[in-house]
Design a protein around this motif. Structure first.
Motif, PDB file in Angstrom:
ATOM      1  N   ARG A 153     -12.838  -7.714  -9.744  1.00  0.00           N
ATOM      2  CA  ARG A 153     -12.140  -8.318 -10.541  1.00  0.00           C
ATOM      3  C   ARG A 153     -10.773  -7.633 -10.152  1.00  0.00           C
ATOM      4  O   ARG A 153      -9.877  -8.556 -10.869  1.00  0.00           O
ATOM      5  N   ILE A 154     -10.322  -6.458 -10.041  1.00  0.00           N
ATOM      6  CA  ILE A 154      -9.404  -6.356  -9.755  1.00  0.00           C
ATOM      7  C   ILE A 154      -9.575  -5.371  -8.801  1.00  0.00           C
ATOM      8  O   ILE A 154     -10.175  -4.092  -8.111  1.00  0.00           O
ATOM      9  N   VAL A 155      -8.433  -5.529  -8.032  1.00  0.00           N
ATOM     10  CA  VAL A 155      -8.051  -4.990  -6.263  1.00  0.00           C
ATOM     11  C   VAL A 155      -7.136  -4.077  -6.551  1.00  0.00           C
ATOM     12  O   VAL A 155      -5.382  -5.019  -7.166  1.00  0.00           O
ATOM     13  N   VAL A 156      -6.752  -3.541  -6.423  1.00  0.00           N
ATOM     14  CA  VAL A 156      -5.174  -1.602  -5.700  1.00  0.00           C
ATOM     15  C   VAL A 156      -5.185  -1.926  -5.258  1.00  0.00           C
ATOM     16  O   VAL A 156      -5.670  -1.709  -3.725  1.00  0.00           O
ATOM     17  N   MET A 157      -4.315  -2.266  -4.482  1.00  0.00           N
ATOM     18  CA  MET A 157      -3.820  -2.141  -2.856  1.00  0.00           C
ATOM     19  C   MET A 157      -2.580  -0.814  -3.022  1.00  0.00           C
ATOM     20  O   MET A 157      -1.697  -1.419  -3.412  1.00  0.00           O
ATOM     21  N   ASP A 158      -3.317   0.082  -2.543  1.00  0.00           N
ATOM     22  CA  ASP A 158      -2.192   1.520  -2.156  1.00  0.00           C
ATOM     23  C   ASP A 158      -0.772   0.974  -0.416  1.00  0.00           C
ATOM     24  O   ASP A 158      -1.334   0.787  -0.019  1.00  0.00           O
ATOM     25  N   GLU A 159       0.343   0.660  -0.854  1.00  0.00           N
ATOM     26  CA  GLU A 159       1.067   0.715   0.408  1.00  0.00           C
ATOM     27  C   GLU A 159       0.622  -0.135   1.750  1.00  0.00           C
ATOM     28  O   GLU A 159       0.276   0.405   1.917  1.00  0.00           O
ATOM     29  N   PRO A 160      -0.124  -1.103   1.121  1.00  0.00           N
ATOM     30  CA  PRO A 160      -0.313  -2.249   2.112  1.00  0.00           C
ATOM     31  C   PRO A 160       0.278  -2.630   3.152  1.00  0.00           C
ATOM     32  O   PRO A 160      -0.546  -2.710   4.230  1.00  0.00           O
ATOM     33  N   THR A 161       1.295  -2.593   3.142  1.00  0.00           N
ATOM     34  CA  THR A 161       2.438  -2.976   4.555  1.00  0.00           C
ATOM     35  C   THR A 161       2.778  -2.383   5.023  1.00  0.00           C
ATOM     36  O   THR A 161       4.138  -1.868   5.965  1.00  0.00           O
ATOM     37  N   SER A 162       2.343  -0.758   4.877  1.00  0.00           N
ATOM     38  CA  SER A 162       3.240   0.560   5.375  1.00  0.00           C
ATOM     39  C   SER A 162       3.195   0.665   7.109  1.00  0.00           C
ATOM     40  O   SER A 162       3.823   0.556   7.825  1.00  0.00           O
ATOM     41  N   SER A 163       2.264  -0.519   7.359  1.00  0.00           N
ATOM     42  CA  SER A 163       1.890  -0.407   9.004  1.00  0.00           C
ATOM     43  C   SER A 163       2.060  -1.625   9.346  1.00  0.00           C
ATOM     44  O   SER A 163       0.990  -1.991  10.311  1.00  0.00           O
ATOM     45  N   LEU A 164       1.731  -3.171   9.292  1.00  0.00           N
ATOM     46  CA  LEU A 164       1.778  -4.080   8.770  1.00  0.00           C
ATOM     47  C   LEU A 164       3.095  -4.751  10.443  1.00  0.00           C
ATOM     48  O   LEU A 164       3.932  -4.479   9.386  1.00  0.00           O
ATOM     49  N   LEU A 221      -3.157  -5.245  -8.628  1.00  0.00           N
ATOM     50  CA  LEU A 221      -2.314  -3.727  -9.006  1.00  0.00           C
ATOM     51  C   LEU A 221      -1.196  -3.850  -7.514  1.00  0.00           C
ATOM     52  O   LEU A 221      -2.268  -3.177  -6.379  1.00  0.00           O
ATOM     53  N   TYR A 222      -0.353  -3.513  -7.028  1.00  0.00           N
ATOM     54  CA  TYR A 222       0.068  -3.604  -5.575  1.00  0.00           C
ATOM     55  C   TYR A 222       1.094  -2.349  -6.190  1.00  0.00           C
ATOM     56  O   TYR A 222       2.089  -1.965  -6.072  1.00  0.00           O
ATOM     57  N   VAL A 223       0.423  -1.104  -5.213  1.00  0.00           N
ATOM     58  CA  VAL A 223       1.131  -0.309  -5.198  1.00  0.00           C
ATOM     59  C   VAL A 223       2.430  -0.614  -4.057  1.00  0.00           C
ATOM     60  O   VAL A 223       1.899   0.027  -3.049  1.00  0.00           O
ATOM     61  N   THR A 224       3.909  -0.324  -4.011  1.00  0.00           N
ATOM     62  CA  THR A 224       4.735   0.259  -3.105  1.00  0.00           C
ATOM     63  C   THR A 224       5.912   0.792  -3.698  1.00  0.00           C
ATOM     64  O   THR A 224       5.850   1.232  -4.761  1.00  0.00           O
ATOM     65  N   HIS A 225       6.540   0.945  -2.440  1.00  0.00           N
ATOM     66  CA  HIS A 225       8.399   1.409  -2.731  1.00  0.00           C
ATOM     67  C   HIS A 225       8.648   0.735  -1.898  1.00  0.00           C
ATOM     68  O   HIS A 225      10.545   1.025  -1.885  1.00  0.00           O
ATOM     69  N   LYS A 226       8.792  -0.816  -1.916  1.00  0.00           N
ATOM     70  CA  LYS A 226       9.047  -1.830  -0.814  1.00  0.00           C
ATOM     71  C   LYS A 226       9.551  -3.193  -1.863  1.00  0.00           C
ATOM     72  O   LYS A 226       8.399  -3.894  -2.005  1.00  0.00           O
ATOM     73  N   LEU A 227      11.196  -2.482  -1.886  1.00  0.00           N
ATOM     74  CA  LEU A 227      11.662  -3.578  -2.941  1.00  0.00           C
ATOM     75  C   LEU A 227      11.686  -5.452  -2.664  1.00  0.00           C
ATOM     76  O   LEU A 227      10.963  -6.073  -3.990  1.00  0.00           O
ATOM     77  N   ASP A 228      11.876  -5.642  -1.139  1.00  0.00           N
ATOM     78  CA  ASP A 228      11.700  -7.369  -1.277  1.00  0.00           C
ATOM     79  C   ASP A 228      10.283  -7.628  -1.707  1.00  0.00           C
ATOM     80  O   ASP A 228      10.471  -8.543  -1.838  1.00  0.00           O
ATOM     81  N   GLU A 229       9.360  -6.371  -1.248  1.00  0.00           N
ATOM     82  CA  GLU A 229       7.952  -7.429  -1.157  1.00  0.00           C
ATOM     83  C   GLU A 229       7.327  -7.395  -2.224  1.00  0.00           C
ATOM     84  O   GLU A 229       6.818  -8.271  -2.984  1.00  0.00           O
TER      85      GLU A 229
END
Lengths: 326, 508, 332
Positions: B176-187, B210-218
């Motif tokens: 019920r809770i999905v955490v994604m750690d920098e999921p786009t780093s290699s997409l 919960l979407y973990v990232t350092h990319k502002l645009d996303e």
């Protein structure tokens, strides 16, 4: 947490000890010597010390090569079998030619050839060196019997041949002199030469070494050849000690050598190790062996003790690495 | 709780209140306070972004959520009930699935088996029901619309599909809770769009993301709410509408960085040093370009365009099929780093750990590796001059290390990168190829690396820079070569390079 | 619609070829082929090779390595290794024979032997899996300690079986219906059992997962240390069973029994396609690896080549097989 520089924390004493393995090992050695000499005063007799040194020199000569190999993240399990074969070849050539020096050359070159083959299998065919050298060990053990079914005796009883092991240079036995030269040479190579530094680099990170313009395959091959040459040299001394080329000599010798090197703090994962550590490891193991004999204990303990010691040494290495990885 | 994947069962049930409430979370490691008094609330059906620099505490927080670490302080409530996870399995049982950056799948297993890794369905005697696994996995994929073959071996799939498998795995366990750690780093951008569609489908099912990232645009594209951490502390939680690019950056770094790309040098006017003609490998087709002394030639390309392959081919690390590489007029023997280095070309690798650093060895050895020959006298290393030369570079590059004898694994990513850069500069190069020079480096160190690259070009080196970061590319390059599917599609001058022009060329 | 028909036939031949290609990519197919070629060659070269008597003899000899190989195979798949199995196989004969010599039954002797194996497996497993010491070193150490222990206890002499129980003789030398040696039956049963375990039980899959990627396995909630520990126990128990059968064949507890056995077994396992890196390989492959080496050594014996040739060829074949495998992998 990888981005944070390692925090300075107080290290527990066990860990601090483990981090200084040469000192620990030296301490252990001193304690051993004291303990054994209390049990048997003849430990300090000149004859006994010379006997210990002679035993050490055989292990140390190959151990020097094995240290380099382990630092380069490779291993050679065929040294025991190669040792025996080289002795047989040296004795045979000496008998055939009545020339000790030709025999000496043949024995050493034979060892170098085995090292070359090992190195080529590992660097060209890319076979894991553990498996590759188990295989060459089998091949050598089989083919030494095809070469000669019995021990080859020193037919001509050339005294120069026996002098290789039993002779003295001043007060020092010849094998000890040879081992000292090998030790000093390898020590300087590992510590102070570009080649030595490259060996560490190849063992620590092969790809980085290649990217920096090194040739890891060539370096690895060279270390295998050096180990082979030293094995040939050691085989020669062993044959001289027995005054014969004995095909069954050297069984399990590879394990003694590896035990001593690892006891000396050289890591199995490559990139770390010192020759000084290996020297201490070799001496410690031989003092233990000697102690077992002169204290009149069962000789079979000579197998048990190194087994325990090798595991203990690996455990200390592990504690040390974990301490560094925090 | 064996997964029930029949078509009728609901994939997820949502809560009336918040899906997850973390308050006052603290975590301490020996010598470091990693998290202090952090709050986080996730709502069902919403995407919550978690931002922060490297070392801000993001990964510690999600590892607590994953059950990998245990919190030292604070409380955690799921669907209103107080809870704590002792193991990853605990977390999964309570409906929390973390999709880590390092894909957590067994690459030798099939997709279907990976989905059921935690709970193999078994029959009465405890044998695995392989048919159930195959059928249920296929049904699940059909239902959520993922085009992944359940019978494929995971190791043979591209990263983007492996990520889908991870998400499907979460659904199979009714997370019920999905955490994604920098999921786009290699997409690739296309795959990112696909991922976002999947995320929207998840939120449509009432799952909290919960979407973990350092990319502002996303973040601006996908998130409803943003929480920013800095130095292990909670800085802000705001709806995305309340943020601008600048305000988010300011929250993350705590100060304004006026100019991330300080360009000090004038336009490049040197002569051609590196020239590549007709270069082809299994991945590259007919590459030709030249690089001049004193210029930064940027290479941009989407994932799989062949940037890293090109970098490795021109320095002689990888074999090539055809082509001619010349440096300063001399031809480089292919697949031979040694002559490459001696002709003056070197690669600053994107993969520091496996191709750059000798982790166990000290800073000294790591710095001098390529230049050891300079300190050699008939094969012996002159350690005095080696040490002083290394010290000079360490000072000049402001490498933060207690001593030259410090094992390099204890340095931060930014300082490690400086050491690797120093390794090449000590050798004295004519051409340096830098591949993703700021990957895994925090913002502060990033601008230092930029300044160094800028200075190198200013000192007359030709810099070939492979990057996927648009700001980095536009800020530093004199010319920009764009790659797509192993070819160079366009070479743009600095003044004609716009984001649009570059992206158009990159899509090919 | 002739066009679509031709398309579909094209597809069929394509998939048939794909099937063939994928079949040949499978390590087991290649090994099976090698085995068949080997047997065919020796059958032509020597009249006495392809006889029921000889084939069953080879199977009897191979079964010891196969039993131990299953255990080592499982352990290598889990990402660890055990080189103490040769010493252990020699050591278990001591409690076995000593218990029988003191009037104990065969069953009691076997229980004693397996208890020793269990103890050794537990110690190896504790040191390697729980303390995290490199398993090559741990088992190299225990290889020394156990062999030294054997020498200490026996004074470097064999301990003969004084009671001469028929059942003790039978377990290693008896044959079902006068043809199939009992050890071969034991090996076959264990092979089927462990193949089932590795393919169809969650525990077996966890072993693959732990060897393939320990970090992922840990995240999936597997107790990596315990799984590895259990694999050490499996390896030791199977080596113990091999040792019991060996001692029955030798009719005593021989102090040098099992010397070098570990290398033969590891070689066969690697030849069978189990990767030393862990997570890859099958027990069927291991069985084929053992059979190839056994038939090879028997066949060479039949050709009246000196027994030492067997060592030489075995070594050469291992290098060729692993080198070829490595070349194949690099090409992909």
């Amino acid at each position: 947490m990888s981005e944070i520089t390692q925090p300075v924390t107080s290290t527990p004493p066990v860990r601090r000890l483990a981090e200084n393995s040469p000192i620990v090992l030296f301490g252990l050695l001193v304690i051993l010597c004291i303990a054994i000499s209390i049990g048997s005063p003849q430990f300090y007799s000149v004859e006994n010390i010379i006997a210990i040194l002679r035993q050490c020199s055989l292990v140390l000569i190959i151990g020097a090569g094995m240290t380099m190999l382990l630092i380069a993240a490779e291993v050679d399990l065929s040294v025991g079998a190669s040792l025996a074969f080289a002795g047989v070849v040296a004795m045979d050539v000496t008998n055939q030619t009545s020339n000790v020096w030709l025999g000496v050359g043949a024995g050493i070159l034979f060892g170098g050839f085995v090292g070359l083959v090992n190195g080529l299998i590992v660097t060209r065919l890319k076979v894991n060196s553990l498996i590759a050298t188990i295989a060459t060990m089998m091949i050598l053990q089989g083919s030494v019997f095809l070469y000669s079914r019995q021990a080859i005796q020193n037919h001509n009883q050339l005294p120069a041949f026996t002098a290789l092991s039993t002779g003295y240079l001043g007060p020092v036995p010849v094998p000890v002199v040879i081992a000292a030269i090998v030790f000093a040479g390898t020590f300087v190579v590992l510590r102070h030469t570009v080649f030595g530094r490259y060996i560490y680099a190849v063992g620590a990170n092969r790809q980085a070494a290649r990217l920096s313009g090194l040739k890891p395959e060539r370096l690895t091959l060279l270390v295998f050849v050096i180990t082979g040459l030293l094995t040939g040299l050691s085989g020669l001394i062993l044959a001289s000690l027995m005054n014969a080329g004995q095909p069954t000599a050297g069984r399990g010798f590879e394990l003694t050598v590896i035990a001593a090197v690892i006891l000396g703090g050289t890591s199995l994962s490559g990139g770390r190790g010192t020759l000084l550590g290996t020297l201490l490891g070799v001496v410690t193991l031989q003092v233990i062996n000697n102690g077992i004999i002169i204290l009149g204990w069962d000789q079979e303990l000579q197998m048990v003790v190194p087994g325990v010691v090798i595991v203990l040494a690996a455990y200390l290495d592990l504690v040390r690495r974990r301490a560094g990885a925090r | 709780m064996p997964a029930d994947l029949t078509m009728s069962a609901p994939i997820a049930t949502s809560y009336a209140g918040p899906a997850l409430e973390m308050t006052g979370i603290g975590k301490r490691f020996p010598g470091v306070l990693a998290l202090e008094n952090v709050d986080l609330t996730l709502e069902p059906g919403k995407v919550h972004a978690l931002m922060g620099e490297n070392g801000a505490g993001k990964s510690t927080l999600i590892k607590i959520l994953a059950g990998v670490y245990q919190k030292d302080a604070g409380s955690m409530r799921i669907g209103g009930a107080e809870t704590a996870f002792k193991t990853p399995r605990d977390a999964l049982r309570q409906g929390v699935k973390v999709v880590f950056q390092e894909i957590a799948l067994i690459s030798e297993f099939t997709v279907a088996e990976n989905i059921f890794l935690e709970e193999y369905p078994t029959d009465a005697v405890g044998s695995i029901r392989w048919t159930t696994i195959r059928k249920d996995a296929a049904a699940l994929f059909e239902r959520i619309g993922f085009g992944v073959d359940p019978a494929a071996k995971v190791g043979n799939l591209p990263v983007s599909q492996q990520q889908m498998v991870e998400i499907a795995r979460a659904l199979a366990h009714r997370a019920r809770i999905v955490v994604m750690d920098e999921p786009t780093s290699s997409l690739t951008p296309k795959e990112v769009d696909l991922l976002f569609a999947v995320i929207r489908r998840l939120t449509g099912l009432g799952i909290a993301v919960l979407y973990v990232t350092h990319k502002l645009d996303e973040v601006f594209e996908i998130a409803d709410t943003v929480t920013v951490l800095r130095d292990g502390r909670h800085i802000s939680t705001k709806p995305i509408a309340a943020h601008s690019h600048d305000s988010l950056i300011q929250d993350m770094i705590g100060r304004r960085i006026e100019n991330l790309f300080p360009r000090s040098r004038g336009p490049a006017r040197g002569e051609t040093i590196l020239s590549v003609e007709g270069l082809s490998t299994s991945k590259l087709k007919d590459i030709a370009f030249e690089a001049k002394a004193g210029e930064v030639l940027g290479f941009f390309g989407l994932m799989g365009a062949g940037r890293t392959e090109l970098a490795k081919a021109i320095v002689g690390f990888d074999p090539i099929r055809t082509g001619r590489i010349t440096i300063g007029g001399k031809r480089l023997a292919p697949h031979d780093t040694r002559t490459g280095v001696s002709l003056g070309i070197g690669l600053l690798t994107e993969d520091r750990k496996s191709e750059g650093l000798m982790l166990e060895l000290p800073v000294l050895q790591n710095t001098s590796l390529a230049a050891l020959g300079n300190f050699a006298r008939s094969g012996f290393v002159d350690e005095g001059s080696e040490r002083s030369a290394v010290q000079e570079f360490v000072d000049r590059f402001r490498v933060k290390t207690p001593s030259l004898n410090q094992p390099i694994k204890n340095l931060s990513g930014g300082n490690q990168q400086k050491v690797l850069l120093a390794r090449w500069l000590m050798r004295g190069l004519k051409v340096i190829v830098v591949d993703e020079p700021t990957r895994g480096i925090d913002v502060g160190a990033k601008s230092e690396i930029f300044a160094l690259i800028d200075r190198l070009a200013g000192e007359g080196l030709a810099v070939v820079m492979m990057t996927s970061e648009m700001p980095e590319l536009l800020g530093l390059s004199d010319r920009i070569a764009v790659m797509a599917e192993g070819r160079i599609t366009k070479i743009l001058n600095r003044d004609e390079a716009t984001q649009e022009a570059i992206l158009n060329a990159a899509i090919g | 619609m002739p066009q679509s028909a031709s398309v579909s036939t094209f597809r069929d031949t394509n998939s048939a070829r794909d099937l063939l290609v994928s079949l040949f990519r499978r390590n087991e197919t290649v090994l099976l082929l090698c085995l068949v070629v080997l047997i065919a060659y020796f059958s032509f070269a020597s009249g006495s090779f392809f006889t029921v008597r000889n084939i069953t003899n080879v199977l009897g000899q191979a079964s010891l390595a196969m039993i131990a190989g299953i255990g080592v195979g499982v352990l290598i798949i889990a990402g660890e290794i055990d080189v103490s199995i040769g010493s252990l196989a020699g050591a278990v004969a001591i409690p076995l024979v000593v218990i029988m010599n003191h009037g104990g039954s065969l069953e009691l002797g076997i229980a004693g032997a397996l208890a020793l194996a269990l103890l050794v497996g537990a110690i190896n497993g504790y040191l390697a899996a729980y303390l995290g010491i490199n398993s090559l070193i741990v088992t190299l150490g225990s290889m020394f300690v156990i062999r030294g222990g054997i020498y200490l206890y026996t004074g470097q002499k064999a301990i003969p079986d004084k009671q001469g129980l028929e059942s003790f003789y039978q377990i290693g030398n008896g044959r079902l219906f006068g043809t199939v040696p009992y050890p071969a039956l034991v090996a076959l049963a264990l092979l089927i059992g462990f193949m089932y375990l590795m393919r169809h039980r969650p525990f077996g899959r966890k072993i693959y997962a732990v060897g393939g990627n320990p970090e992922v396995a840990r995240l999936a909630g597997f107790n990596v240390k315990r799984i590895k520990f259990l694999c050490f126990i499996i390896s030791a128990l199977l080596a113990g069973i091999a040792g019991i059968l060996l001692s029955s064949r030798l009719g005593s507890a021989v102090h040098v029994a099992g010397l070098g056995f570990e290398f033969q077994v590891v070689a066969a396992v690697v030849l069978g396609g189990v990767s030393l890196a862990g997570g890859v390989g099958s027990l069927f492959g291991v069985a084929l690896g053992v059979l190839i080496l056994s038939f090879l050594s028997n066949g060479l014996g039949m050709l009246n080549l000196a027994t030492e040739w067997q060592l030489v060829t075995t070594g050469a074949i291992i290098i060729a097989a692993v080198g070829f495998d490595e070349m194949k992998r690099r090409r992909q």
